[in-house]
Design a protein around this motif. Structure first.
Motif, PDB file in Angstrom:
ATOM      1  N   THR A 116     -20.277   6.769   8.385  1.00 55.80           N
ATOM      2  CA  THR A 116     -19.316   5.992   7.606  1.00 55.80           C
ATOM      3  C   THR A 116     -17.900   6.362   8.021  1.00 55.80           C
ATOM      4  O   THR A 116     -17.580   7.543   8.153  1.00 55.80           O
ATOM      5  CB  THR A 116     -19.480   6.272   6.099  1.00 55.80           C
ATOM      6  N   ARG A 150     -13.302   4.550   4.791  1.00 54.84           N
ATOM      7  CA  ARG A 150     -14.227   3.894   3.861  1.00 54.84           C
ATOM      8  C   ARG A 150     -14.758   4.894   2.841  1.00 54.84           C
ATOM      9  O   ARG A 150     -14.869   4.572   1.647  1.00 54.84           O
ATOM     10  CB  ARG A 150     -15.391   3.266   4.637  1.00 54.84           C
ATOM     11  N   GLU A 184     -14.316   4.501  -1.143  1.00 57.11           N
ATOM     12  CA  GLU A 184     -15.472   4.440  -2.043  1.00 57.11           C
ATOM     13  C   GLU A 184     -15.426   5.551  -3.080  1.00 57.11           C
ATOM     14  O   GLU A 184     -15.828   5.345  -4.239  1.00 57.11           O
ATOM     15  CB  GLU A 184     -16.756   4.491  -1.220  1.00 57.11           C
ATOM     16  N   ILE A 187     -14.742  -1.812   4.446  1.00 56.86           N
ATOM     17  CA  ILE A 187     -14.122  -1.392   3.189  1.00 56.86           C
ATOM     18  C   ILE A 187     -13.908  -2.616   2.298  1.00 56.86           C
ATOM     19  O   ILE A 187     -13.194  -3.553   2.677  1.00 56.86           O
ATOM     20  CB  ILE A 187     -12.776  -0.692   3.437  1.00 56.86           C
TER      21      ILE A 187
END
Length: 296
Positions: free
Chosen positions: A177, A181, A185, A226
């Motif tokens: 990832t 992002r 998150e 994202i």
């Protein structure tokens, strides 16, 4: 999630400020060249005069002021005094402040930074600060928890507008990832928990853990996977004005999250000085240019 009631959260207060005055955030960046252009000395007295003129000109047309701490710190204790005064006077005027300090550390040191800027009654108390998550998002916990306790906010660096940012922000974790992002998150998880705890779960709720996402990053959010809208984060967006971005870029870069974009402009406002009337006219003009039909 522990924290302030919905009416006291930073996200709620910020959303209301944007509804009332629009999304413009005015940077207070009293660097040496600008002070000289304004006919002011590069000293604490010059800082104070500069800051108070900006506050007076922008208080009715911006949703927040964003002082850059470095330009005050370079003058030592007297410069910090000028910053303290600016923050206090903005609070008296009911104008939100985002203190740009980009702090990022661990443990008791992070707790110390949080106490310096987010504790009610602290000399440098601000409504929100900028934070760097690159010692791990979990390292920000002391600041995040103190902010939640006192209805304050934070803006965590995610996709910055500087050209070297992708070296770290686009890199991927062991799980594959992108770091930006993962940061977004993590902020989103906190915001959803806050909104659930305060009963503000409707689609227009704003969380208090914001993200810094440059208006000049182009398609990077989509390319990195994202979903900015899903984070429910207010988005502090440098890159407008002198750096080239305008209303079109706001819509293209941020998409469904555009209504939560805080348009951060420094040079585009400050170049209109030193006259307070000219500064106010420029601020009013920019606030109108970036107004959105709905602030959510």
């Amino acid at each position: 999630m522990s924290g302030a009631k919905d009416s006291e959260t930073f996200g709620r207060r910020l959303r209301e400020a944007v509804r009332a005055r629009g999304p413009l955030v005015v940077g207070v960046d009293p660097h040496e060249t600008l002070l000289r252009d304004w006919g002011l000395a590069d000293d604490p007295a010059g800082l104070r005069s500069f800051s108070l003129r900006v506050l007076e000109a922008c208080a009715e047309h911006a949703c927040a002021l964003k002082p850059q701490s470095a330009f005050f710190e370079r003058h030592g204790a007297a410069g910090i005094d000028a910053l303290e005064e600016l923050l206090a006077l903005a609070r008296e005027r009911g104008l939100l402040t985002v203190l740009d300090v980009k702090r990022g550390d661990i443990g008791s040191t992070m707790a110390g930074y949080a106490d310096a800027y987010l504790r009610p009654g602290a000399p440098l108390e601000a409504d929100a600060i900028t934070l760097s998550p690159y010692l791990g998002f979990g390292s920000l916990a002391p600041a995040l928890e103190l902010a939640a306790e006192h209805g304050k906010g934070v803006f965590v660096l995610a996709l910055t507008s500087n050209p070297d940012g992708p070296e770290v922000q686009h890199a991927v974790t062991a799980e594959g990832t992108a770091i930006a992002r993962a940061v977004a998150e993590s902020a989103g998880e906190r915001n959803l928990a806050e909104l659930s705890a305060t009963g503000a779960e409707d689609e227009h709720g704003w969380g208090s853990t914001g993200l810094v996402v440059g208006a000049t990053v182009g398609a990077a959010p989509a390319e990195l996977g994202i979903d900015l809208a899903a984070t429910r984060a207010p988005l502090l967006a440098p890159g407008f004005g002198a750096q080239g971005a305008g209303p079109r870029e706001r819509d293209e870069v941020f998409g469904p999250a555009a209504e939560r974009v805080l348009v951060s402009i420094s040079r585009g406002v400050l170049a209109a000085g030193p006259a307070t009337a000219a500064l106010e006219a420029r601020t009013r003009e920019l606030a109108a240019a970036y107004a959105v039909p709905s602030a959510g």
